[in-house]
Write an enzyme that holds these catalytic residues in place. Structure first.
Site, PDB file in Angstrom:
ATOM      1  N   ASP A 245       0.831  -1.202   0.000  1.00  0.00           N
ATOM      2  CA  ASP A 245       0.000   0.000   0.000  1.00  0.00           C
ATOM      3  C   ASP A 245       0.873   1.262   0.000  1.00  0.00           C
ATOM      4  O   ASP A 245       1.845   1.352   0.744  1.00  0.00           O
ATOM      5  CB  ASP A 245      -0.865  -0.034   1.266  1.00  0.00           C
ATOM      6  CG  ASP A 245      -1.947   1.017   1.291  1.00  0.00           C
ATOM      7  OD1 ASP A 245      -2.811   0.982   0.403  1.00  0.00           O
ATOM      8  OD2 ASP A 245      -1.929   1.875   2.195  1.00  0.00           O
ATOM      9  N   GLU A 326       1.744  -0.560  -5.022  1.00  0.00           N
ATOM     10  CA  GLU A 326       0.740   0.467  -5.325  1.00  0.00           C
ATOM     11  C   GLU A 326       1.506   1.782  -5.292  1.00  0.00           C
ATOM     12  O   GLU A 326       1.754   2.347  -4.228  1.00  0.00           O
ATOM     13  CB  GLU A 326      -0.381   0.495  -4.282  1.00  0.00           C
ATOM     14  CG  GLU A 326      -1.501   1.437  -4.706  1.00  0.00           C
ATOM     15  CD  GLU A 326      -2.101   2.298  -3.609  1.00  0.00           C
ATOM     16  OE1 GLU A 326      -3.142   2.901  -3.856  1.00  0.00           O
ATOM     17  OE2 GLU A 326      -1.524   2.394  -2.512  1.00  0.00           O
TER      18      GLU A 326
END
Ligand code: NOJ
Length: 607
Positions: A245, A326
């Protein structure tokens, strides 16, 4: 059709036939954009990975929120679908201030999702079914309910505990102003001032996202050691990798200088906005000055973190365990730094996701993605939907070039659902023909649209509250999945309860309405995935096909084992013909008198 025209062409141009409607020669370009991968390439270089959003996939206990036992029970759906792996959004202990992207304990499961034993069962069952399991790692920030953050608050300014997060004194005479001008991606300030133990207003802490998501200090060796230990914890439990993330956010610019950006987005600049329906060709779009990087994103220091992680994953041997970034990073040359051979394996291709339904733009992004990934020896990836964006079946229901929206509310112009679905099917058929890895977001195999009229009282995305409703937020793409047209919660769970309301139209998209139904979106996905596997498209080459009108995306995916597969995506108003001898393998919608109609993609054998 004028067959004689082909006779004047050079053999090396691989002439196959003529387009019967336009009398033009359809032929492969002389130079491939991308060469085929080795047929025995590692699994992640061509895998199709299905994203499960645990809150919304399947609810075993009937509390209205999806859970791990629910996921385990529904895994056969994915085996039948034909994907290679699953990626699960976070299931860790969390107050759920950002739907689990606010982690309080990285080594345990939140009770709403089950237990560690349930996770072990889920991983084992997935492996039995031949599915690899990727879990979400959230290293940029924790929850404010994480033990370390609670200890930092209790220990006070100057303590070792505060060093693990980004605490600073405020500006102004009494420290009443935030340490810099950074804003949260979710709206509002990126700093919150704490009240110290003696009751006085004290230091400020940084949170690039919600107040309840304090950023870690990644310059601190204890933070690095802790995350390396967390990776091992999950690798030891058998996971096959991590989706990382906000991978581009961990290191901030030294001194935390003010940013020049007016608004913080994951890219560090507001997206270009233009009027609905207006197409701004890539070369005319306002230039972004990439030398002026936002002080919170894409700092060079992040790369050594991933080099260390890669070594840990490699110590687990084969089959490879993987990292997927990401990282909302531009330009692509900087983005692919995350997938150099000693760093991550994959990165999401957000340029593909954000491309308009315009042939020229799609060709440009496919070419540049493959070139950029090839420059570091990485596979490209492709993605159209995830839990942070409007589903592509809804996004494509607007005029091409419409600015991307952060959620759709009842007062917004509504997408054309039938048009969106037709284009979404064509877009997916194009995506799954491309070499590299691909990501599918739960429910897109059903053609699900977003919920576009959710009443405000149900909205839970922190963005909605932090912008006082100015940003609708991401709840519309996170609604529980319809498994059966009848029954409480459309088969999501045993009770009628769902944490977000399911729109009435979801019954029409239920799995049991589509299974075995010729032409359904579910059967289309199954056919595409089966053919992609059988024809090894994930490791194939890519060559543009010339001769069609500019609003047709035409390419071949080739391999030494299977020859050439011709892919024709017609984004133009006129139907187009396939070359003579091309045999249709799969089509995103019915052909019309043998022609490929508007917003339809066809795969065909072409020898
Ligand atoms: C990206 C995740 O995909 C998103 O859902 C989340 O809100 C932010 N990172 C913050 O963790």
């Amino acid at each position: 059709m004028t067959p004689s025209a082909t006779q004047t062409l050079n053999d090396s141009e691989l002439v196959s036939a003529l387009d019967s409607t336009h009398d033009v020669v359809i032929r492969e370009d002389a130079t491939p954009v991308h060469a085929a991968d080795r047929p025995d390439a590692a699994w992640w270089r061509h895998a199709v990975i299905y994203q499960i959003y645990p809150r919304s996939w399947a609810d075993a206990d009937g509390d209205g929120i999806g859970d791990l036992p629910g996921i385990t029970s529904r895994l056969p759906h994915l085996r039948a679908l034909g994907v290679d792996a699953i990626w699960l959004s976070p299931f860790y202990t969390s107050p759920q201030a950002d739907a689990g992207y606010d982690v309080a304990d990285y080594r345990d499961i939140d009770p709403i999702f089950g237990s560690l034993a349930d996770a072990d069962t889920m991983i084992a069952r997935a492996h039995e079914l031949g599915l690899k399991v990727i879990v979400d790692m959230v290293p940029n920030h924790s929850s404010d309910e994480h033990e370390w953050f609670k200890a930092a608050l209790a220990a006070g300014p100057g303590s070792a505990e505060r060093e693990r997060y980004m605490f600073r004194e405020g500006r102004g005479e009494h420290g009443e102003l935030p340490p810099n001008n950074w804003e949260s991606v979710f709206g509002g300030a990126a700093w919150t001032r704490v009240t110290e133990a003696d009751g006085t207003p004290g230091q400020w802490y940084l949170h690039i996202f919600d107040t309840k998501q304090p950023d870690f200090n990644w310059e601190h060796p204890e933070v690095r050691a802790e995350f390396e230990s967390i990776l091992r914890f999950w690798l030891d439990r058998g996971v096959d990798g991590f989706r990382v993330d906000v991978a581009h956010g961990l290191i901030k610019e030294q001194g935390l200088p003010d940013t020049e950006e007016e608004r913080t987005t994951m890219l560090g600049h507001a997206e270009h906005e233009h009027a609905e329906g207006e197409h701004v060709p890539a070369e005319e779009a306002p230039r972004i000055d990439h030398t002026k990087r936002s002080p919170m994103w894409d700092q060079d220091g992040v790369h050594e973190i991933y080099r260390a992680w890669r070594k840990i994953l490699e110590s687990y041997g084969t089959p490879d365990r993987i990292l997927c970034a990401e990282a909302w990073v531009e330009p692509q040359e900087r983005a692919v730094a995350y997938v150099r051979p000693d760093e991550m394996h994959q990165a999401f291709n957000f340029d593909f996701l954000t491309a308009s339904w315009i042939a020229e733009d799609l060709r440009a992004v496919i070419t540049s993605s493959l070139h950029a990934a090839d420059s570091v020896g990485a596979p490209s990836t492709w993605v159209l939907s995830n839990h942070d964006v409007v589903r592509h079946a809804s996004r494509l229901g607007y005029a091409p070039g419409t600015p991307r929206m952060n959620g759709i509310s009842a007062t917004d112009p509504q997408p054309d659902r039938a048009l969106g679905l037709r284009r979404a099917r064509a877009a997916t058929a194009l995506m799954l023909a491309l070499p590299g890895g691909a990501y599918i977001y739960q429910g897109e195999e059903l053609g699900l649209p977003d919920s576009t009229d959710m009443p405000a009282e149900f909205r839970q995305d922190p963005t909605f509250a932090r912008t006082a409703g100015a940003e609708t937020g991401r709840d519309g793409c996170r609604v529980p999945i319809p498994w059966s047209a009848d029954g409480p919660s459309l088969g999501f769970g045993p009770s009628a309860s769902t944490w977000l309301p399911q729109p009435d139209v979801y019954a029409d998209y239920a799995v049991d309405r589509q299974e075995g139904v010729a032409g359904s979106t579910l059967e289309l996905y199954r056919s595409l995935l089966a053919a992609r596997r059988e024809l090894s498209l994930g490791t194939g080459s890519l060559t543009w096909v010339l001769g069609y009108a500019a609003d047709v995306v035409a390419l071949t995916n080739g391999s030494s084992q299977h020859g050439r597969v011709l892919v024709v995506a017609n984004l133009g108003a006129e139907p187009v013909a396939l070359p003579e001898g091309a045999e249709v393998i799969v089509a995103s919608g019915p052909l019309e008198a043998g022609l490929v109609p508007t917003d339809t993609t066809v795969w065909a054998r072409w020898s």
